[in-house]
Design a protein around this motif. Structure first.
Motif, PDB file in Angstrom:
ATOM      1  N   ARG A 237       0.841  -1.198   0.000  1.00 22.08           N
ATOM      2  CA  ARG A 237       0.000   0.000   0.000  1.00 22.08           C
ATOM      3  C   ARG A 237       0.876   1.248   0.000  1.00 22.08           C
ATOM      4  O   ARG A 237       2.035   1.202   0.393  1.00 22.08           O
ATOM      5  CB  ARG A 237      -0.900   0.004   1.230  1.00 22.08           C
ATOM      6  CG  ARG A 237      -1.840  -1.205   1.296  1.00 22.08           C
ATOM      7  CD  ARG A 237      -2.741  -1.129   2.503  1.00 22.08           C
ATOM      8  NE  ARG A 237      -3.393   0.157   2.614  1.00 22.08           N
ATOM      9  CZ  ARG A 237      -4.513   0.508   1.984  1.00 22.08           C
ATOM     10  NH1 ARG A 237      -5.126  -0.352   1.204  1.00 22.08           N
ATOM     11  NH2 ARG A 237      -5.035   1.701   2.145  1.00 22.08           N
TER      12      ARG A 237
ATOM     13  N   TYR B  77      -0.334   3.868   5.160  1.00 24.01           N
ATOM     14  CA  TYR B  77      -0.662   3.017   6.301  1.00 24.01           C
ATOM     15  C   TYR B  77      -0.909   3.900   7.522  1.00 24.01           C
ATOM     16  O   TYR B  77      -0.317   4.971   7.639  1.00 24.01           O
ATOM     17  CB  TYR B  77       0.494   2.069   6.634  1.00 24.01           C
ATOM     18  CG  TYR B  77       0.765   1.000   5.605  1.00 24.01           C
ATOM     19  CD1 TYR B  77       0.112  -0.224   5.651  1.00 24.01           C
ATOM     20  CD2 TYR B  77       1.694   1.212   4.591  1.00 24.01           C
ATOM     21  CE1 TYR B  77       0.371  -1.209   4.711  1.00 24.01           C
ATOM     22  CE2 TYR B  77       1.964   0.231   3.650  1.00 24.01           C
ATOM     23  CZ  TYR B  77       1.294  -0.974   3.720  1.00 24.01           C
ATOM     24  OH  TYR B  77       1.557  -1.950   2.793  1.00 24.01           O
TER      25      TYR B  77
ATOM     26  N   PHE C 256      -6.635  -3.575   5.517  1.00 24.09           N
ATOM     27  CA  PHE C 256      -6.610  -2.127   5.705  1.00 24.09           C
ATOM     28  C   PHE C 256      -7.785  -1.481   4.990  1.00 24.09           C
ATOM     29  O   PHE C 256      -8.225  -1.952   3.938  1.00 24.09           O
ATOM     30  CB  PHE C 256      -5.309  -1.541   5.134  1.00 24.09           C
ATOM     31  CG  PHE C 256      -4.075  -2.059   5.807  1.00 24.09           C
ATOM     32  CD1 PHE C 256      -3.547  -1.397   6.901  1.00 24.09           C
ATOM     33  CD2 PHE C 256      -3.451  -3.208   5.355  1.00 24.09           C
ATOM     34  CE1 PHE C 256      -2.408  -1.885   7.538  1.00 24.09           C
ATOM     35  CE2 PHE C 256      -2.315  -3.702   5.978  1.00 24.09           C
ATOM     36  CZ  PHE C 256      -1.791  -3.041   7.071  1.00 24.09           C
TER      37      PHE C 256
ATOM     38  N   GLY D 130      -5.772   3.536   4.829  1.00 24.70           N
ATOM     39  CA  GLY D 130      -4.609   2.920   5.453  1.00 24.70           C
ATOM     40  C   GLY D 130      -4.818   2.472   6.878  1.00 24.70           C
ATOM     41  O   GLY D 130      -3.929   1.887   7.494  1.00 24.70           O
TER      42      GLY D 130
END
Length: 148
Positions: free
Chosen positions: A2, A5, A107, A111
Motif C-alpha cells: 500500500r 498506512y 486495511f 490505510g
C-alpha cells in the motif's frame, strides 16, 4: 503493497511536522523482536512495493528504515509498482513465517488497520512465498533505492 498506512500513527504525524514523538521505545521493541529471530538464524526480509512518485507515508517509511528495520537486522528492498505489473501478488499485505503460516493484513482505503487473517493452507503459503521471491529478485536494496 500500500502507499498509505496508519494515518494516525504519531510517528508519522511528527514526520509531517506535527507534535514531536519519541520513537525510541518503539524502535527498541522492534529491534528486540527482530534480533531475537536473527539470533536463532532466521532471515528477516521485507519487500515494499511502492507507487512513484512516493506518498508522504512511503517517504516516512523510507526515512526510518535504517533506524528501525536495517539496524534491527532486517533486509529491506523496494520495488516500484511500475515494475511489478507482470507479477502475481496476493490481494493483501502479508508476512510468511517459517514456511508454515501466512499473516495477511487488512486495511481500509485510508490505510487504517481493519484486521488480520492467519492462514496455514499449503497452497496459500506457496502462493505467498513465490510472490515474495519474485518481488525480492526484482526489488532494489534499501541502500541503493532512491525514491522519486
Amino acid at each position: 503493497m500500500r502507499d498509505v498506512y496508519t494515518p494516525d500513527d504519531p510517528s508519522f504525524i511528527a514526520f509531517l511536522g506535527g507534535p514531536p514523538f519519541d520513537r525510541t521505545q518503539r524502535e527498541r521493541e522492534w529491534r528486540d523482536i527482530i534480533d531475537s529471530a536473527v539470533s536463532r538464524g532466521v532471515t528477516v526480509r521485507r519487500a515494499r512495493i511502492v507507487s512513484e512518485p512516493i506518498t508522504d507515508y512511503i517517504r516516512f517509511e523510507h526515512s526510518v528504515t535504517d533506524s528501525m528495520n536495517i539496524v534491527a537486522g532486517e533486509r529491506v528492498r523496494w520495488l516500484p509498482r511500475s515494475q511489478a505489473s507482470d507479477l502475481c501478488l496476493p490481494g493483501n499485505d502479508f508476512w510468511v513465517f517459517d514456511d508454515h503460516l501466512v499473516r495477511f493484513g487488512h486495511f481500509a482505503g485510508d490505510g487504517s488497520v481493519t484486521g488480520k487473517e492467519l492462514r496455514t493452507e499449503p497452497p496459500v503459503i506457496q502462493l505467498c512465498q513465490s510472490a515474495f521471491e519474485a518481488v525480492w529478485l526484482r526489488a532494489i536494496d534499501h541502500a541503493e533505492y532512491k525514491p522519486l
